[in-house]
Design a protein around this motif. Structure first.
Motif, short mmCIF file in Angstrom:
data_model
loop_
_atom_site.label_atom_id
_atom_site.label_comp_id
_atom_site.label_asym_id
_atom_site.label_seq_id
_atom_site.Cartn_x
_atom_site.Cartn_y
_atom_site.Cartn_z
N ALA A 1 41.84 45.89 32.72
CA ALA A 1 40.86 44.96 33.27
C ALA A 1 39.54 46.06 33.60
CB ALA A 1 41.21 44.19 34.19
N ILE A 2 40.03 46.92 34.37
CA ILE A 2 38.77 47.89 34.45
C ILE A 2 38.03 48.33 33.43
CG2 ILE A 2 38.20 49.94 35.83
CD1 ILE A 2 40.51 49.85 37.67
N ASP A 3 38.77 48.90 32.68
CA ASP A 3 38.43 49.56 31.03
C ASP A 3 37.49 48.61 30.68
OD1 ASP A 3 39.62 51.58 31.87
OD2 ASP A 3 41.30 51.39 30.45
N GLU A 4 38.02 47.20 30.52
CA GLU A 4 37.14 46.22 29.97
C GLU A 4 36.04 45.85 30.36
OE1 GLU A 4 37.99 42.60 27.95
OE2 GLU A 4 38.01 41.38 29.93
N ILE B 1 40.43 40.22 28.14
CA ILE B 1 41.61 40.20 29.13
C ILE B 1 41.08 39.18 30.28
CG2 ILE B 1 42.77 41.57 30.92
CD1 ILE B 1 42.13 44.11 29.07
N LEU B 2 40.35 39.20 30.92
CA LEU B 2 39.98 38.27 32.15
C LEU B 2 39.59 36.95 31.79
CD1 LEU B 2 38.11 40.84 34.26
CD2 LEU B 2 40.50 39.92 34.70
N PRO B 3 39.91 35.87 32.46
CA PRO B 3 40.16 35.58 33.59
C PRO B 3 41.87 36.26 33.87
CG PRO B 3 39.83 33.78 33.08
CD PRO B 3 39.17 34.69 32.19
N VAL B 4 42.65 35.70 32.86
CA VAL B 4 44.06 36.05 32.83
C VAL B 4 44.60 36.32 31.57
CG1 VAL B 4 46.34 34.56 33.32
CG2 VAL B 4 44.15 33.73 34.66
N GLY B 5 45.10 37.25 31.49
CA GLY B 5 45.52 38.07 29.99
C GLY B 5 46.19 37.12 29.40
N SER B 6 47.25 36.51 29.89
CA SER B 6 48.13 35.69 29.16
C SER B 6 47.79 33.97 28.74
CB SER B 6 49.34 35.41 29.87
OG SER B 6 49.14 34.58 30.93
N LEU B 7 46.32 33.86 29.03
CA LEU B 7 45.68 32.49 28.72
C LEU B 7 44.87 32.55 27.69
CD1 LEU B 7 45.16 30.95 32.35
CD2 LEU B 7 47.18 30.71 30.62
N PRO B 8 44.60 31.60 26.90
CA PRO B 8 43.70 31.91 25.83
C PRO B 8 42.15 32.02 25.90
CG PRO B 8 44.40 29.44 26.23
CD PRO B 8 45.26 30.32 27.13
N VAL B 9 41.87 31.14 26.94
CA VAL B 9 40.21 31.44 27.24
C VAL B 9 39.88 32.59 27.86
CG1 VAL B 9 38.04 30.40 27.94
CG2 VAL B 9 39.88 28.93 27.15
N LYS B 10 38.84 33.58 27.28
CA LYS B 10 38.47 34.60 27.88
C LYS B 10 37.01 34.40 28.64
CE LYS B 10 42.18 36.48 26.97
NZ LYS B 10 43.60 36.59 27.86
N HIS B 11 36.62 35.28 29.70
CA HIS B 11 35.25 34.95 30.25
C HIS B 11 34.70 36.49 30.41
CE1 HIS B 11 35.26 30.70 30.43
NE2 HIS B 11 36.40 30.45 31.10
N GLN B 12 33.28 36.79 30.30
CA GLN B 12 32.69 37.74 30.51
C GLN B 12 32.66 38.18 31.96
OE1 GLN B 12 28.67 38.06 28.86
NE2 GLN B 12 27.85 39.32 30.43
#
Lengths: 346, 346
Positions: free
Chosen positions: A167-170, A188-199
């Motif tokens: 997540a740091i790298d991202e 990756i964020l907010p939660v790696g295993s969930l489908p939606v990602k946010h900046q």
């Protein structure tokens, strides 16, 4: 009295917290006979230097714990659930940095400054609390002991390192992209295993971990439940809003706390100044208050912006900052390990 | 009915808010006869394109307001204090985006969604509230009207653009330096006129504006005082902690609010969904909640993360986000100007 030397295993040795644990074991000159570094199959084979010696990381399995006295787990809840019972079977004391056992009634949940004596009640596993909880209860404990606490309302400003090294790298990658006018392409964020990602670059994400049925995130519920368990007081009312911000190391917290008795501000300052593991940084005239960038790399919990609430005589507002990978994870775990080691040497 | 065309002056035309005001006047097709752009001597002479025409920015002075109907000020409190009386002398209505007149009992402090009717009570100056206050009261007003509000505890996550265009440049510069492993060398934030500077890149600074004798910052006191004045209700208890984070546009707020009556969550959702200027973004199952990056460039106030407080039946937690330069400044001012223009056309 010579120190008993112990065999120590670190599970999740190549992760963000595992690396900090290994660094602290070296820096603190922990009484180690043998250090065993364990990881997933993916990271096994990599090499780590400890006190001038190269140690090869091995794949963790049920039989990795023969002869181990203390096993420090930080490889995710599933790994702890699977392997900690095996470590216990081999006689190791497990210090688990995941959520796997924290609310288990048979597992002590320990912040040494708050409830060190609970360590002795372990049945093989001692749980390290959630990072955002640790720094808050460590700072509030002196006030709790002196005045009692009826209520806590906390909003967090949490660092990306809490979500791991990737997540740091991202965040760094996203930050560069956005500065160059490109899309952040969150992955990756907010939660790696969930489908939606946010900046996360130049943003504030009000979600850490999964949502529960009551609309709170798991991180928020951890702060609520763990605070009560660590203080051993179900009557303390806790409300939490947990937010990820673009900081690498160091969680900050805006805390409103209602004490049970009228308080004296000078006394609060003395209590915090004298408390172990707490550094009071509170000098508004000189613009001094805790900052994540100052707390990074340090073991202490930093407290400042103390001010009486203007709406409630027993209300107090404060700003609590600590390195989430150190006191929030690795350092709290190593503190517990040091206490166990000292007890074994008695 | 044809619209009366007005002569409009923008004081601080080259600043972060001034630029947004000019953009909105164009985008909203504000009924302008003549647009006069004013600034400090330093920025005078620069040119701005408005509806395809180049306008040269002039140095603002006591006699800049002859023939002006509406003057929009956003060049700092000192400029407003000095020049607004002259604009009033020439018959202009001043909409002031600074702190100069907000708490003046003769100056209405207006958020149109909350207290539009106060506009008619002006004596020459109408004050635009502080950015962090505007979005909070706009979101809470429907709840206030329906249930009453006894208490608000807010922690803010404020964007750097609130400190001006130079602060944005500084954050970007610092961010690049830190990513390359160099020192941030802070130069502007937290408060340009104060001696101590702190890094904003990858940090959270719990100071916005100067500290007051009571330990609160001026920004925090603004939120407390202005909320009461806008709601016209001194009984509402407000506690604020204001924090700058590395976001370019969009303030986020973690708000705990205690209503005076038992509430129904579906009703709260309906109230917010139907409220003018509010967009409800609250779908945890799909990880939808307001984000600063989504709010940037939009006029609305975005509300989400609605959840009943677990410690108080009448407590409600929410997350309120809006573009601090738009609803928090330029858009609120242009809204007021549009209402004045509409009244003149009646």
């Amino acid at each position: 009295m010579s120190k008993t030397k112990l065999n120590v295993a670190v599970v999740g040795a190549t992760g963000a917290v595992g690396e900090q644990i290994i660094g602290l074991l070296e820096k603190r000159d922990f009484p180690i006979d043998k250090l065993k570094l364990l990881s997933s199959a993916r990271s096994a084979g990599s090499r780590v230097t400890f006190k001038g010696q190269e140690i090869t990381v091995e794949e963790a399995g049920p039989d990795s714990f023969e002869g181990i006295d203390i096993a420090l787990f930080s490889a995710g809840g599933d790994v702890s659930k699977e392997l900690a019972p095996h470590a216990v079977r081999y006689g190791a004391v497990c210090i688990d940095n995941t959520n796997a056992f924290r609310m288990d009634p048979n597992t002590p949940l320990v912040v040494p400054e708050v409830n060190e004596s609970k360590i002795n009640e372990h049945q093989g596993v001692i749980a390290n609390p959630n990072c955002s909880t640790i720094q808050m209860v460590a700072a509030l404990k002196p006030l709790y002991d002196r005045y009692g606490i009826s209520r806590i309302i906390v909003s967090t400003y949490q660092a990306v390192s809490g979500a791991g090294a990737r997540a740091i790298d991202e965040m760094k990658r996203q930050t560069k992209e956005v500065l160059e006018g490109n899309d952040a392409n969150p992955d990756i964020l907010p939660v790696g295993s969930l489908p939606v990602k946010h900046q996360i670059a130049f943003n504030a994400i009000p979600q850490i971990d999964k949502f529960q049925d009551n609309g709170y995130t798991l991180e928020e519920m951890k702060m609520i439940r763990e605070t009560k368990k660590i203080l051993d007081d179900e009557s303390v009312l806790v409300t939490a809003t947990c937010v990820r911000i673009p900081v690498v190391y160091g969680h900050s917290e805006s805390v409103y706390v209602e004490l049970k008795e009228d308080y004296n501000m000078d006394d609060i300052r003395s209590l915090l100044s004298d408390a172990p593991g707490i550094t009071l940084v509170d000098d508004p005239a000189n613009q001094l208050y805790p900052l994540a960038t100052d707390a990074a790399g340090k073991n202490d919990v930093f407290v400042g912006r103390l001010r009486r609430d203007l709406t409630n005589e027993r209300g107090l507002n404060l700003w609590i900052v600590s390195d989430n990978l150190l006191k929030g994870a690795a350092w709290n775990a190593v503190q517990i390990a040091e206490i166990i080691a000292a007890n074994k040497s008695k």
